[in-house]
Design a protein around this motif. Structure first.
Motif, PDB file in Angstrom:
ATOM      1  N   SER A 172       0.839  -1.187   0.000  1.00 38.91           N
ATOM      2  CA  SER A 172       0.000   0.000   0.000  1.00 38.91           C
ATOM      3  C   SER A 172       0.880   1.246   0.000  1.00 38.91           C
ATOM      4  O   SER A 172       2.066   1.190   0.320  1.00 38.91           O
ATOM      5  CB  SER A 172      -0.914  -0.001   1.224  1.00 38.91           C
ATOM      6  N   PHE A 173       0.301   2.355  -0.396  1.00 34.95           N
ATOM      7  CA  PHE A 173       1.026   3.627  -0.372  1.00 34.95           C
ATOM      8  C   PHE A 173       0.029   4.722  -0.035  1.00 34.95           C
ATOM      9  O   PHE A 173      -1.173   4.606  -0.246  1.00 34.95           O
ATOM     10  CB  PHE A 173       1.721   3.908  -1.704  1.00 34.95           C
ATOM     11  N   ASN A 174       0.562   5.803   0.510  1.00 36.11           N
ATOM     12  CA  ASN A 174      -0.257   6.888   1.026  1.00 36.11           C
ATOM     13  C   ASN A 174      -0.440   7.947  -0.050  1.00 36.11           C
ATOM     14  O   ASN A 174       0.516   8.615  -0.458  1.00 36.11           O
ATOM     15  CB  ASN A 174       0.418   7.490   2.270  1.00 36.11           C
ATOM     16  N   LEU A 175      -1.655   8.118  -0.506  1.00 38.25           N
ATOM     17  CA  LEU A 175      -1.922   9.073  -1.581  1.00 38.25           C
ATOM     18  C   LEU A 175      -1.703  10.512  -1.145  1.00 38.25           C
ATOM     19  O   LEU A 175      -1.610  11.411  -1.988  1.00 38.25           O
ATOM     20  CB  LEU A 175      -3.355   8.912  -2.090  1.00 38.25           C
ATOM     21  N   SER A 176      -1.646  10.764   0.160  1.00 39.44           N
ATOM     22  CA  SER A 176      -1.480  12.140   0.633  1.00 39.44           C
ATOM     23  C   SER A 176      -0.024  12.532   0.793  1.00 39.44           C
ATOM     24  O   SER A 176       0.277  13.617   1.261  1.00 39.44           O
ATOM     25  CB  SER A 176      -2.201  12.314   1.978  1.00 39.44           C
ATOM     26  N   GLN A 177       0.907  11.645   0.386  1.00 43.40           N
ATOM     27  CA  GLN A 177       2.329  11.956   0.478  1.00 43.40           C
ATOM     28  C   GLN A 177       2.915  12.200  -0.904  1.00 43.40           C
ATOM     29  O   GLN A 177       2.618  11.489  -1.855  1.00 43.40           O
ATOM     30  CB  GLN A 177       3.079  10.815   1.174  1.00 43.40           C
ATOM     31  N   ARG A 178       3.786  13.214  -0.981  1.00 40.31           N
ATOM     32  CA  ARG A 178       4.357  13.609  -2.253  1.00 40.31           C
ATOM     33  C   ARG A 178       5.155  12.481  -2.907  1.00 40.31           C
ATOM     34  O   ARG A 178       5.136  12.309  -4.130  1.00 40.31           O
ATOM     35  CB  ARG A 178       5.244  14.837  -2.077  1.00 40.31           C
ATOM     36  N   VAL A 208      -6.524   3.271  -2.391  1.00 39.64           N
ATOM     37  CA  VAL A 208      -5.565   2.899  -3.432  1.00 39.64           C
ATOM     38  C   VAL A 208      -6.269   2.115  -4.532  1.00 39.64           C
ATOM     39  O   VAL A 208      -6.046   2.345  -5.726  1.00 39.64           O
ATOM     40  CB  VAL A 208      -4.397   2.089  -2.838  1.00 39.64           C
ATOM     41  N   LEU A 209      -7.130   1.170  -4.138  1.00 40.41           N
ATOM     42  CA  LEU A 209      -7.898   0.412  -5.128  1.00 40.41           C
ATOM     43  C   LEU A 209      -8.770   1.346  -5.953  1.00 40.41           C
ATOM     44  O   LEU A 209      -8.880   1.192  -7.180  1.00 40.41           O
ATOM     45  CB  LEU A 209      -8.751  -0.645  -4.424  1.00 40.41           C
ATOM     46  N   ALA A 210      -9.380   2.331  -5.295  1.00 41.24           N
ATOM     47  CA  ALA A 210     -10.225   3.290  -6.018  1.00 41.24           C
ATOM     48  C   ALA A 210      -9.399   4.058  -7.047  1.00 41.24           C
ATOM     49  O   ALA A 210      -9.854   4.299  -8.169  1.00 41.24           O
ATOM     50  CB  ALA A 210     -10.882   4.253  -5.030  1.00 41.24           C
ATOM     51  N   ASP A 222     -15.130   7.217  -7.123  1.00 39.36           N
ATOM     52  CA  ASP A 222     -15.143   7.194  -5.668  1.00 39.36           C
ATOM     53  C   ASP A 222     -15.135   8.623  -5.129  1.00 39.36           C
ATOM     54  O   ASP A 222     -14.303   9.444  -5.527  1.00 39.36           O
ATOM     55  CB  ASP A 222     -13.914   6.428  -5.157  1.00 39.36           C
ATOM     56  N   LEU A 223     -16.078   8.943  -4.223  1.00 41.86           N
ATOM     57  CA  LEU A 223     -16.229  10.318  -3.733  1.00 41.86           C
ATOM     58  C   LEU A 223     -14.985  10.783  -2.990  1.00 41.86           C
ATOM     59  O   LEU A 223     -14.524  11.914  -3.169  1.00 41.86           O
ATOM     60  CB  LEU A 223     -17.464  10.412  -2.837  1.00 41.86           C
ATOM     61  N   LEU A 335     -15.191  -2.178  -4.943  1.00 41.84           N
ATOM     62  CA  LEU A 335     -15.394  -2.958  -6.170  1.00 41.84           C
ATOM     63  C   LEU A 335     -16.867  -3.055  -6.530  1.00 41.84           C
ATOM     64  O   LEU A 335     -17.237  -2.922  -7.711  1.00 41.84           O
ATOM     65  CB  LEU A 335     -14.800  -4.355  -5.995  1.00 41.84           C
ATOM     66  N   ASN A 336     -17.715  -3.275  -5.548  1.00 40.61           N
ATOM     67  CA  ASN A 336     -19.144  -3.439  -5.822  1.00 40.61           C
ATOM     68  C   ASN A 336     -19.761  -2.173  -6.413  1.00 40.61           C
ATOM     69  O   ASN A 336     -20.672  -2.244  -7.236  1.00 40.61           O
ATOM     70  CB  ASN A 336     -19.884  -3.843  -4.540  1.00 40.61           C
ATOM     71  N   PHE A 337     -19.260  -1.001  -5.980  1.00 39.89           N
ATOM     72  CA  PHE A 337     -19.733   0.250  -6.575  1.00 39.89           C
ATOM     73  C   PHE A 337     -19.297   0.352  -8.039  1.00 39.89           C
ATOM     74  O   PHE A 337     -20.014   0.883  -8.886  1.00 39.89           O
ATOM     75  CB  PHE A 337     -19.203   1.457  -5.794  1.00 39.89           C
ATOM     76  N   ALA A 338     -18.084  -0.164  -8.342  1.00 36.76           N
ATOM     77  CA  ALA A 338     -17.542  -0.033  -9.692  1.00 36.76           C
ATOM     78  C   ALA A 338     -18.099  -1.070 -10.660  1.00 36.76           C
ATOM     79  O   ALA A 338     -18.210  -0.814 -11.866  1.00 36.76           O
ATOM     80  CB  ALA A 338     -16.016  -0.145  -9.640  1.00 36.76           C
ATOM     81  N   LEU A 339     -18.452  -2.259 -10.158  1.00 37.48           N
ATOM     82  CA  LEU A 339     -18.800  -3.381 -11.031  1.00 37.48           C
ATOM     83  C   LEU A 339     -19.954  -3.131 -12.002  1.00 37.48           C
ATOM     84  O   LEU A 339     -19.865  -3.533 -13.171  1.00 37.48           O
ATOM     85  CB  LEU A 339     -19.116  -4.623 -10.182  1.00 37.48           C
ATOM     86  N   PRO A 340     -21.048  -2.508 -11.585  1.00 36.62           N
ATOM     87  CA  PRO A 340     -22.195  -2.405 -12.511  1.00 36.62           C
ATOM     88  C   PRO A 340     -21.879  -1.726 -13.844  1.00 36.62           C
ATOM     89  O   PRO A 340     -22.580  -1.965 -14.831  1.00 36.62           O
ATOM     90  CB  PRO A 340     -23.221  -1.602 -11.695  1.00 36.62           C
ATOM     91  N   THR A 341     -20.833  -0.873 -13.884  1.00 38.75           N
ATOM     92  CA  THR A 341     -20.468  -0.220 -15.155  1.00 38.75           C
ATOM     93  C   THR A 341     -19.062  -0.618 -15.609  1.00 38.75           C
ATOM     94  O   THR A 341     -18.478   0.049 -16.463  1.00 38.75           O
ATOM     95  CB  THR A 341     -20.539   1.314 -15.017  1.00 38.75           C
ATOM     96  N   PHE A 342     -18.541  -1.708 -15.067  1.00 35.92           N
ATOM     97  CA  PHE A 342     -17.187  -2.163 -15.418  1.00 35.92           C
ATOM     98  C   PHE A 342     -17.291  -3.057 -16.653  1.00 35.92           C
ATOM     99  O   PHE A 342     -16.992  -4.250 -16.637  1.00 35.92           O
ATOM    100  CB  PHE A 342     -16.598  -2.948 -14.239  1.00 35.92           C
ATOM    101  N   PHE A 343     -17.673  -2.448 -17.778  1.00 34.63           N
ATOM    102  CA  PHE A 343     -18.044  -3.211 -18.974  1.00 34.63           C
ATOM    103  C   PHE A 343     -16.858  -3.897 -19.650  1.00 34.63           C
ATOM    104  O   PHE A 343     -17.028  -4.895 -20.343  1.00 34.63           O
ATOM    105  CB  PHE A 343     -18.748  -2.288 -19.977  1.00 34.63           C
TER     106      PHE A 343
END
Length: 660
Positions: A172-178, A208-210, A222-223, A335-343
């Motif tokens: 994993s990595f921290n998206l808030s770090q430069r 990170v997955l988002a 992802d909001l 993943l479940n939020f993304a799946l319905p349009t993950f064509f």
């Protein structure tokens, strides 16, 4: 020739070979090609990997294979007991490059690398190896090699974009770090500018997955990630994106370094420089940097924007194969939020280190159902482990009935509330046939209701490959019903793997299944085939007779079945006027002793296979009588490719106990 003279000749040849290796650049390729063929073949084992790679095309034109050179490297890299089962020059070469590239790239070391570091730690090796590497392992905790990819190793990144088809994110990595920007940039180049379409995620961070899924196939945003992207679009990045060539006004972390070259005419030869920023500023959220790949690319790409579409936006890649390891509830929610349009998604693999909860699997089924109902779904392959009970497998099949390949692992939860009666996702389609062609079911239960398995098989008339492992039935029940269902409902079956199942009372059903079938691969591993047979030799003869009637059969595995002295019967596969077409025979872990192998060998020489046979003899106690074992192997080699390894009988005792 006396031994002293022979020793002197060998030493002189080695000295000459080492000299050629050292001075090959000065000698030139033609000097090597002009040598006699036997000398060239002797030389191969002394060449470096880069030299082998460079000479291979010219040697191939002369009809000389570099296979022995690549196999020599693999043997030098491997454990002495490791069996190398690679048949071709290209397979061996690809394995060498695939194994060494990540180790050398990230600066990891082993004995082979330490001995050859001068020839491996070079740009030429990395560029040669990159052409044969398809999977790139991203390790954020080793940032220096990744930083080099946007500086002196920029040509290597360009090469990786052309060849990498799969990316693994291991940490994993921290998206808030430069410092994360370099990681995100490399991912962006490979996923969006390159040809990578498979993503293997081995982290438990949902944000990170988002980011990895964002814009790459699913329409879901992802909001939390959206807020992070917009909050980090600082002025510095915007100025780079708008075409600032001198870096003026950039945030401290994204200023470009001026070239020292007096002939430098401007931007094209400049490289971006990532300076450090104080932890206090980073933590306060006031540092100006972005996680948006489009802005990152313009800021960090040499010749700003040249890697994309000039001044236009970068391309967005698509992920068609997604594998999530350590998949917990938080990752599933993203993943479940993304799946319905993950064509564009064709293959989905989910693995949890613990058993999934019923509610998690049901939520996944609902998301898959929405994707399926869209009529735009490309998903044809699903692998999930570990399901809490077998009933959920049918729930998933009902959710997305267009699947062609399914792999599930099932482990009954022994704690928590009692199992629910799960509603079917599509009640109207309960009896409908499925187009499924490949099914793997691995079960870890004390007892399993066989009806769930036979019910699925009856709905899969087009099934080509079936692998079932660990299916245990209540006392007094038989696996015969499973085999009868296969005979009646799955006429297209080509591959059948049954592992860790009790088949000792199913010989009639096996014989019936083999009659008029189209099987090409049969595997009965650890199936206690002869366990309850009063006449083990006669039972094995009946099985051999049935196998010989299958003209399409080319691969047969009977590992871990305690064949022991009865192994001789298998030589009859190739006897008579219609010998078996089996080309690969696995009889490993069968407690075959040297005298028994020698009898099998003598019988096989009488009933000579009509083609070269690959024979797997690993994990058998050859050390009980090494001379006899060696004699048997020597007799087999003229017509067999042997897979053997050193083995200790003390280890074999453990293997024997595990199969009792």
């Amino acid at each position: 020739m006396r031994n002293s003279e022979r020793s002197k000749e060998t030493t002189l040849k080695e000295i000459c070979s080492q000299a050629v290796r050292k001075h090959l650049a000065a000698l030139g390729t033609e000097a090597v090609l002009g040598l006699p063929v036997p000398l060239i073949k002797d030389l191969l084992s002394h060449l470096t990997i880069c030299q082998l790679d460079k000479l291979q095309p010219a040697l191939n034109q002369r009809g000389i294979s570099t296979y022995s050179g690549w196999i020599g490297v693999l043997r030098d890299m491997s454990d002495p007991n490791h069996t190398i089962d690679l048949r071709t020059e290209e397979e061996a070469k690809r394995e060498v490059m695939r194994t060494l590239f990540p180790l050398v790239f990230y600066g990891f070391s082993n004995q082979y690398i330490r001995r050859n570091i001068a020839n491996l730690n070079t740009p030429s090796f990395l560029q040669a190896a990159a052409k044969y590497v398809q999977h790139f392992l991203l390790i954020p905790s080793s940032p220096r090699p990744l930083e080099a990819l946007i500086a002196e190793q920029w040509p290597l990144l360009s090469l990786l974009e052309k060849h990498i088809s799969s990316i693994g994110v291991t940490q994993s990595f921290n998206l808030s770090q430069r410092k994360t920007q370099i990681v995100l940039y490399v991912l962006h180049r490979l996923l969006d500018h390159g040809r990578a379409r498979k993503l293997v995620v081995n982290v438990q961070c949902p944000i990170v997955l988002a980011w990895l899924l964002h814009g790459r196939g699913s329409q879901y945003v992802d909001l939390m990630l959206k807020n992070l992207i917009h909050s980090r679009k600082g002025g510095g990045i915007s100025q780079v994106a708008s075409g600032s060539a001198d870096g003026a006004g950039l945030s401290p972390g994204l200023q470009t370094a001026a070239s020292d070259d007096p002939d430098d005419e401007g931007t094209p030869s400049k490289r971006p420089k990532l300076d450090s920023v104080s932890p206090e500023l980073e933590e306060s959220g006031k540092a100006s940097f972005t996680v948006d790949p489009q802005f990152l690319c313009r800021a960090l790409t040499p010749c700003h924007g040249a890697g994309g579409d000039g001044a236009g936006s970068c391309p967005w890649g698509q992920i068609d194969c997604l594998e999530i390891r350590q998949c917990g509830s938080d990752a599933l929610r993203v993943l479940n939020f993304a799946l319905p349009t993950f064509f564009c998604l064709r293959s989905l693999t989910l693995h949890s280190t613990s058993t999934f909860r019923d509610s998690d699997v049901l939520d996944l089924a609902q998301a898959l159902k929405k994707l399926s109902d869209s009529s735009r779904s490309s998903l044809t392959s699903l692998s999930i482990s570990v399901l809490p009970n077998a009933k959920l497998m049918e729930v998933l099949l009902d959710a997305i009935p267009a699947l062609m390949s399914v792999h599930v692992e099932i482990q009954t939860v022994m704690w928590g509330p009692p199992l629910q009666n799960h509603p079917r996702v599509a009640e109207s389609d309960v009896a409908a046939d499925l187009p499924l062609e490949k099914l793997t079911v691995k079960i870890a239960e004390l007892q399993t209701d066989l009806r769930f398995m036979t019910s699925v098989l009856r709905r899969c008339p087009h099934l080509i490959s079936l692998h079932v492992a660990g299916l245990r039935l209540p006392t007094g029940s038989s696996q015969g019903q499973l085999l009868r269902t296969l005979s009646e409902s799955n006429p297209c079956l080509r591959t059948l793997h049954l592992d860790d199942m009790k088949l000792s009372d199913c010989l009639p059903e096996i014989q019936n299944l083999l009659k008029d079938c189209k099987l090409e691969e049969v595997q009965f591993n650890d199936c206690r085939l002869l366990e309850k047979c009063s006449d083990k030799e006669e039972s094995l003869q009946r099985l051999v007779a049935a196998l010989k009637t299958v003209p399409s059969l080319h691969t047969l595995s009977l590992a871990q079945n305690r064949l022991a002295k009865n192994v001789c019967v298998l030589a009859d596969l190739f006897s008579g006027s219609s010998p078996s077409s089996v080309k690969w025979l696995n009889i490993s872990s069968n407690f075959i002793q040297p005298a028994e192998l020698l009898r099998f060998t003598n019988r096989l020489r009488t009933h000579h296979p009509p083609h070269q046979l690959t024979l797997d003899l690993r994990r058998n106690p050859g050390d009980r009588d090494p001379d006899t074992w060696t004699a048997a192997l020597k007799s087999l080699r003229p017509f067999c490719v042997l897979l053997v390894e050193r083995w200790k009988s003390t280890d074999m005792l453990l293997d024997h106990v595990s199969n009792m």
